[in-house]
Scaffold this active site. Sequence first.
Site, PDB file in Angstrom:
ATOM      1  N   PRO A  16       0.908  -1.049  -0.098  1.00 40.73           N
ATOM      2  CA  PRO A  16       0.226  -0.016   0.021  1.00 40.73           C
ATOM      3  C   PRO A  16       0.925   1.311  -0.006  1.00 40.73           C
ATOM      4  O   PRO A  16       1.707   1.218   0.845  1.00 40.73           O
ATOM      5  CB  PRO A  16      -0.877  -0.159   1.340  1.00 40.73           C
ATOM      6  CG  PRO A  16      -0.017  -1.018   2.114  1.00 40.73           C
ATOM      7  CD  PRO A  16       0.718  -1.953   1.222  1.00 40.73           C
ATOM      8  N   ALA A  18       0.294   5.528  -0.240  1.00 39.30           N
ATOM      9  CA  ALA A  18      -0.635   6.704  -0.275  1.00 39.30           C
ATOM     10  C   ALA A  18      -0.463   7.339  -1.657  1.00 39.30           C
ATOM     11  O   ALA A  18       0.577   7.850  -1.915  1.00 39.30           O
ATOM     12  CB  ALA A  18      -0.341   7.545   0.896  1.00 39.30           C
ATOM     13  N   CYS A 100       3.466   3.178   8.495  1.00 44.26           N
ATOM     14  CA  CYS A 100       3.646   4.433   7.946  1.00 44.26           C
ATOM     15  C   CYS A 100       4.328   5.317   8.648  1.00 44.26           C
ATOM     16  O   CYS A 100       4.057   5.607   9.889  1.00 44.26           O
ATOM     17  CB  CYS A 100       2.204   5.273   7.323  1.00 44.26           C
ATOM     18  SG  CYS A 100       2.573   6.728   6.451  1.00 44.26           S
ATOM     19  N   LYS A 139       0.552  -4.486   8.953  1.00 40.99           N
ATOM     20  CA  LYS A 139       1.945  -3.982   8.377  1.00 40.99           C
ATOM     21  C   LYS A 139       2.512  -3.241   9.472  1.00 40.99           C
ATOM     22  O   LYS A 139       1.959  -2.040  10.094  1.00 40.99           O
ATOM     23  CB  LYS A 139       1.587  -3.124   6.845  1.00 40.99           C
ATOM     24  CG  LYS A 139       2.856  -2.803   6.127  1.00 40.99           C
ATOM     25  CD  LYS A 139       2.870  -2.164   5.033  1.00 40.99           C
ATOM     26  CE  LYS A 139       4.065  -2.448   4.190  1.00 40.99           C
ATOM     27  NZ  LYS A 139       5.107  -1.340   4.477  1.00 40.99           N
TER      28      LYS A 139
END
Length: 332
Positions: A16, A18, A100, A139
């Site tokens: 993933p 952004a 993140c 994650k």
Amino acid sequence: MHIGPHAIEPRVVLAPMAGVTDKPFRMLCKQLGAGLCVSEMTTSDPRFWNTAKSRHRMDHAGEPDPISVQIAGTVPAVMAEAAKHNVDHGAQIIDINMGCPAKKVCNAWAGSALMRDEALVAEILRAVVSAVDVPVTLKIRTGWAADRKNALAIARIAQDSGIAALAIHGRTRDQHYTGLAEYDTIAEVKSALRIPVLANGDIDSPAKAAFVLRHTGADAVMIGRAAQGRPWIFREVAHYLATGETLPEPGVAEVRDILLGHLEGLHAFYGEESGVRIARKHLGWYAKDRPENAAFRGVVNRATCAEEQLRLTRDYFDALAAGEAWGAARAA
């Protein structure tokens, strides 16, 4: 490798990202060999679920199974509701973001900042797993900082909480994307867990993917930035893992067709004005390794409509295919 009832084949997964792993890009990577594509991060805050951005992120119509949606947040009950909301909108796997490193995410104690609070991690994971009847994945990074690597502790919490698979980026949060990913921590975690583990970080070639799998014992590799402008990396890695043979790089004509299809998908998904704007970064990534990159971007970025963007892109690649310098072709 399985995540719940879903067979992930080949064991090469799109990470993933952004602003990158939107529906058009996920569908393209699936077509080019990714075994699973995880959506870009969606907020758990229900106040933003009806914005245009959130509606696009929750659009999975026509997307190949399994559909994996990543959520981010810090409040267990809110995260649980977000998971249910996304399952109601087509998610077949819920992925929780604790990897993140972005400042705006970590300043809100979401993303990798959560790794500093193991008790809260356990609360969030248990709440989300209990809220939905689809597999939940997680994650993470190796830790918050070099002297605070707690991936193993988080991994054990995840397994005990019912997490179906764990992806680990081989950097700490304070590294962001600098330096080199390390894989020893991933190997340590894999050796201690029963659930599948996906290795992520600096995997940019078939040979590197094979090395990381051997070194860590991971069940799959997860590829992020190396897929930007090069979505065919998934079929290259999958072919190498299956046969030990290296596929040739795609020719200029195939790259042209892949890119034109990607642009058309972006225009259709976002509408012409937004699609043209969003496509510009992808155009830059596709052309970044070409000597004509600066000239190409200078012209293509001036395109204000879909037809012009497609035409200029087609002209560029057709000139390359014909063996011409693109600037000379434009001047003629």
